[in-house]
Design an enzyme around this catalytic site. Structure first.
Site, PDB file in Angstrom:
ATOM      1  N   LYS A   1       0.840  -1.207   0.000  1.00 52.43           N
ATOM      2  CA  LYS A   1       0.000   0.000   0.000  1.00 52.43           C
ATOM      3  C   LYS A   1       0.872   1.253   0.000  1.00 52.43           C
ATOM      4  CE  LYS A   1      -3.768  -2.492   2.223  1.00 52.43           C
ATOM      5  NZ  LYS A   1      -4.504  -2.870   3.442  1.00 52.43           N
TER       6      LYS A   1
ATOM      7  N   GLN B   1      -4.431  -1.484   9.676  1.00 51.87           N
ATOM      8  CA  GLN B   1      -4.439  -2.823   9.097  1.00 51.87           C
ATOM      9  C   GLN B   1      -5.036  -3.825  10.090  1.00 51.87           C
ATOM     10  OE1 GLN B   1      -3.577  -3.438   5.932  1.00 51.87           O
ATOM     11  NE2 GLN B   1      -3.886  -5.654   6.057  1.00 51.87           N
TER      12      GLN B   1
ATOM     13  N   ASP C   1     -11.104   2.886   4.179  1.00 54.06           N
ATOM     14  CA  ASP C   1     -11.470   1.466   4.123  1.00 54.06           C
ATOM     15  C   ASP C   1     -12.984   1.285   3.970  1.00 54.06           C
ATOM     16  OD1 ASP C   1      -9.475  -0.527   4.247  1.00 54.06           O
ATOM     17  OD2 ASP C   1      -9.044  -0.073   6.353  1.00 54.06           O
TER      18      ASP C   1
HETATM   19  N1  GUN Z   1      -6.945  -6.717   6.358  1.00 62.15           N
HETATM   20  C1  GUN Z   1      -7.273  -7.449   5.272  1.00 62.15           C
HETATM   21  N2  GUN Z   1      -7.882  -6.689   4.344  1.00 62.15           N
HETATM   22  C2  GUN Z   1      -7.919  -5.438   4.843  1.00 62.15           C
HETATM   23  C3  GUN Z   1      -8.411  -4.198   4.349  1.00 62.15           C
HETATM   24  O1  GUN Z   1      -8.957  -4.083   3.240  1.00 62.15           O
HETATM   25  N3  GUN Z   1      -8.255  -3.128   5.171  1.00 62.15           N
HETATM   26  C4  GUN Z   1      -7.671  -3.230   6.401  1.00 62.15           C
HETATM   27  N4  GUN Z   1      -7.576  -2.123   7.138  1.00 62.15           N
HETATM   28  N5  GUN Z   1      -7.214  -4.362   6.888  1.00 62.15           N
HETATM   29  C5  GUN Z   1      -7.332  -5.451   6.107  1.00 62.15           C
END
Ligand code: GUN
Length: 287
Positions: free
Chosen positions: A53, A97, A120
């Protein structure tokens, strides 16, 4: 039949190049899009996702703040940091995350992120607004699936769409988005009786269960579009260590009309949508 491959990596590159241009325009007008990413603890898988990311931000010239907090971080310390980022005008998106260590309540963390920076799309405000059709942000993975389907030219209106998996991150929001696009949606899960009877009816089949290669060719309607959201690492056998999806690609690609690979399908699209949400947020803040 041999399925057409839906190349999420190529599409995500094109989207990210467009986003880089939009980010540059915003920067020139005085608002450089900024994303804060917080990783708590030492999960190797989460560390890889977060690194990807941050790298994507850098390539699109989006300002990124990366915070790596130790595994024993208290909930209070994490919430305090989120509140600082909520108030920081250089930050337009905040991503914590998941999953988080057990001493931290995920729901409380999500509800502490400002809905206006919740790139998100997990905050109750955005989840509820998605239900009503007016969210500030849509969750990145289902949004990436919708973009892949649109780009592939897959007819959605009137189609039978079957989603295997009912998570808050993928299955449930994707069901809302496909319904809004006029598909007839079925959500299947671990308690579904005769799963194959459902999946074989699907014009659009989405696998988001986290179970390696569980959807096999005999469960797929000939010509269907198959979207594989799973990312699993194979533990043993000749493919040990390799990544695979929730779909058994070899048998499924003989039956499907179109299919996403793993890696290189949905994964890169999730990141592209995170950047899109961040740039949209910056534009909203810029007014
Ligand atoms: N863990 C797995 N997928 C995601 C996501 O799309 N966003 C976040 N914040 N954590 C994750």
């Amino acid at each position: 039949m041999t399925a057409r491959i839906l190349d999420g990596l190529a599409l995500s590159r094109a989207i990210r190049a467009e986003l880089a241009e939009r980010a540059a325009e915003l920067t020139a007008r005085g608002t450089r899009p900024g994303l804060a990413v917080i990783l708590v603890g030492d999960s190797p898988a989460s560390a890889v996702y977060v690194r990807n990311k941050i790298r994507a931000c850098t390539e699109a010239d989006i300002h990124s703040i990366y915070e790596h907090m130790p595994a024993d971080t208290t909930e209070a310390a994490l919430l305090a940091r989120i509140r600082e980022l909520n108030a920081d005008p250089s930050v337009h998106g905040i991503l914590v995350q998941l999953p988080l260590p057990p001493q931290i309540d995920e729901a409380r963390v999500i509800e502490t992120i400002s809905p206006a920076k919740d790139v998100d799309g997990f905050h109750l405000h955005n989840a509820g607004a998605l239900l009503a059709g007016t969210p500030l942000f849509k969750p990145c993975t289902p949004l990436g699936v919708m973009k892949l389907l649109e780009h592939a030219g897959t007819p959605i209106e009137g189609a039978d769409a079957v989603i295997v998996g009912r998570s808050n991150i993928v299955g449930k929001p994707l069901a809302l988005m496909l319904t809004a696009a006029n598909a007839t949606v079925t959500i299947c899960h671990s308690r579904t009786r005769d799963l194959a009877a459902h999946t074989r009816r699907a014009d659009i089949l989405v696998a988001a269960v986290g179970s390696a290669r569980m959807i096999t060719g005999d469960m797929i309607k000939p010509g269907a579009t198959v979207i594989d959201v799973g990312i699993n690492r194979i533990a043993e056998g000749p493919d040990a260590g390799k990544l695979c999806g929730d779909v058994d690609f070899d048998s499924a690609s003989q039956v499907a009309g179109a299919i996403t690979p793993v890696p290189g399908g949905v994964g890169p699209m999730t990141i592209a949508m995170l950047l899109a949400n961040t740039v949209d947020s910056a534009r909203r803040f810029a007014g």
